[in-house]
Write an enzyme that holds these catalytic residues in place. Structure first.
Site, mmCIF file in Angstrom:
data_model
loop_
_atom_site.group_PDB
_atom_site.id
_atom_site.type_symbol
_atom_site.label_atom_id
_atom_site.label_comp_id
_atom_site.label_asym_id
_atom_site.label_seq_id
_atom_site.Cartn_x
_atom_site.Cartn_y
_atom_site.Cartn_z
ATOM 1 N N LYS A 175 2.452 5.664 -6.735
ATOM 2 C CA LYS A 175 1.038 5.398 -7.045
ATOM 3 C C LYS A 175 0.703 5.924 -8.434
ATOM 4 C CE LYS A 175 -3.474 6.040 -4.707
ATOM 5 N NZ LYS A 175 -4.121 6.601 -3.495
ATOM 6 N N SER B 76 -6.871 3.320 -0.876
ATOM 7 C CA SER B 76 -6.712 3.095 -2.294
ATOM 8 C C SER B 76 -5.260 2.892 -2.721
ATOM 9 C CB SER B 76 -7.286 4.286 -3.070
ATOM 10 O OG SER B 76 -6.563 5.474 -2.765
ATOM 11 N N SER C 262 -6.314 6.537 2.665
ATOM 12 C CA SER C 262 -5.727 5.667 1.637
ATOM 13 C C SER C 262 -4.237 5.390 1.728
ATOM 14 C CB SER C 262 -6.026 6.234 0.255
ATOM 15 O OG SER C 262 -7.322 5.857 -0.126
#
Ligand code: GLN
Length: 473
Positions: free
Chosen positions: A69, A144, A168
């Site tokens: 990420k 996310s 997330s």
């Protein structure tokens, strides 16, 4: 090659069937093609590595590529947390979780797209554009960690590292039909993760199967002198269970009744019957304060974010507004131009909640609710081993469907936020389809129960036999 789990790929390299260079190149080409395609692709990545690194000394992960990420700092690699305000930022150091994966032999494949500063449930808050769901490109992948989830589901990366503050990792895993795990708060170091809400943020795996989640967790979990809240985990065992005899699973009506889509409830009910066939006992439990979890979260997380995000001032990192006449207007213009709407909304909410005269009424009260929620879990784990629920109240929703309504967006995390507030570990595994889209099953356990939790998830995964092939086609 692209059908192998990360574990199987590492084994194939170890036995000499596959070269790590060949494996890396195959994924790198796929990831680079997605990046090049821009909005014609899934838009999973914000950066893709160059050609294969030289083969290193043999290490447990044998050069298996990993996508990370965007908010994980990696030395000399763009690390922007999905935000304009970090445009051009290349950190001088690497996050501990990433460094640990690398020293275990993983090769950095790419940085994945995400909601800006991890604020969102659809990946539509990224400054680098939305990510599309590989099961249906008109739908969101969740957020996310949406880029990480979509990349793994689509076979653009064997596995990925994400972060979970209120859901997330778990929610995008559910919406993309893969496995996602949020470890116990403190199991994995937060050092080098660009912070959202420090008392909630936790790194964890997004993988094709439960065994891969265990493998990644084993390598990232550790106490770290650079993160005073990190404790590490006892050695994470390989999950091997095939039966659930004697395992007590609790169903909390607060997380599996009102507000959950019919198709999701149906798949959840079928998964419970499968668990029973494997020998599990299903019982009802109560989490009486869970209905207040979202309200408490949306005070606490923005409060922490407003403080964490104060450092982005145009002086230290990334973007700086040009032509400001004095220091204060340079700050305000940089923040005006650099932050997106959701981030600004949260900074305002958080600043308000912490302001003098309101601090007790909002922040103090939310902290007390958080304690009640943690107490609810502790009481439930006196009578059951694990708590099961749907991961997300709905399957993947349409792009744009919730962008105009922040409250509707926030509801996406109603089943995942309670565990984050309590700090307990939870895993989402795919448990079926509803209208052709994946449904996630969430299992939560007491703090530091990861090995047992993975074992139970592994037994269920085997019996459910979810087929994720369609997303990679
Ligand atoms: N969707 C939640 C939020 O927007 C959770 C995000 C997360 O876990 N990082 O805050």
């Amino acid at each position: 090659m692209l059908e192998l789990s990360a574990r199987a790929a590492a084994a194939a390299v170890a036995s000499g069937e596959l070269s790590s260079r060949e494996l890396f190149e195959a994924y790198r080409e796929r990831a680079a093609a997605d990046r090049q395609a821009g909005s014609a692709g899934l838009n999973c990545f914000t950066w893709v590595a160059g050609p294969a690194p030289v083969d290193g000394a043999p290490a447990p992960l044998h050069g298996v590529p990993v996508a990370v990420k965007d908010l994980f700092c990696v030395q000399d690699v763009p690390s922007q947390a999905g935000s304009r305000i970090l445009e051009g930022y290349r950190p001088p150091y690497t996050a501990t979780a990433v460094a640990r994966l690398r020293s275990a032999g993983a090769a950095l494949l790419a940085k994945t797209n995400q909601d800006e500063f991890a604020m969102g449930s659809s990946n539509e808050n990224s400054a680098f554009g939305a990510v599309l769901n590989p099961w249906d490109r008109t739908r969101v992948p969740g957020g996310s960690s949406g880029g990480s989830a979509a990349a793994v589901a689509a076979g653009l990366a064997p596995w990925a590292l994400g972060t979970d503050t209120g859901g997330s990792i778990r929610q995008p895993a559910a919406l993309c039909g893969i496995v996602g795990m949020k470890p116990t708060y403190g199991a994995v170091s937060r050092y080098g993760m660009i912070a959202f809400a420090s008392s909630l943020d936790q790194a964890g795996p997004l993988t094709r199967d439960v065994a891969d989640a265990a493998l990644m967790l084993r390598h990232i979990a550790a106490a770290d002198p650079c993160d005073a809240t990190s404790l590490g985990l006892a050695e994470v065992a390989d999950p091997t269970a095939e039966r659930l005899d004697g395992v007590r699973l609790g169903v909390a009506e607060e997380l599996s009744g009102e507000g959950i889509e019919a198709g999701v409830l149906e798949a959840f009910g079928a998964a419970l019957r499968t668990a029973e066939e494997l020998g599990a006992q299903i019982a009802s439990v109560r989490l009486p304060h869970a209905p207040h979890a979202l309200s408490a979260y949306y005070v606490l997380a923005p409060a922490e974010a407003s403080s964490n995000l104060a450092r982005f001032d145009g002086v230290r990192y990334g973007l700086r507004a040009e032509g400001a006449e004095d220091l204060l207007s340079m700050y305000t213009r940089t923040r005006h131009d650099g932050f997106g709407a959701e981030v600004k909304r949260r900074i305002m909410l958080g600043t308000y909640a912490l302001s003098s005269g309101y601090y007790e009424a909002f922040y103090g009260r939310a902290q007390r609710v958080r304690t009640k929620i943690a107490d609810d879990f502790a009481a439930a784990f006196e009578v059951v081993d694990f708590i099961v629920s749907p991961t997300s109240p709905t399957v993947a929703f349409e792009l744009g469907e919730r962008t105009a309504d922040p409250l509707a967006m926030y509801l996406s995390d109603s089943c995942t936020v309670p565990m984050s507030l309590a700090g307990v570990p939870a895993i989402s595994i795919p448990c079926g389809l509803s209208a052709g889209l994946p449904v996630g099953l969430q299992l939560a356990g007491p703090a530091f129960s990861e090995s047992r939790l993975l074992d139970v998830a592994h037994a269920l995964e085997g019996a459910l036999g979810f087929d994720s092939g369609a997303a990679r086609a």
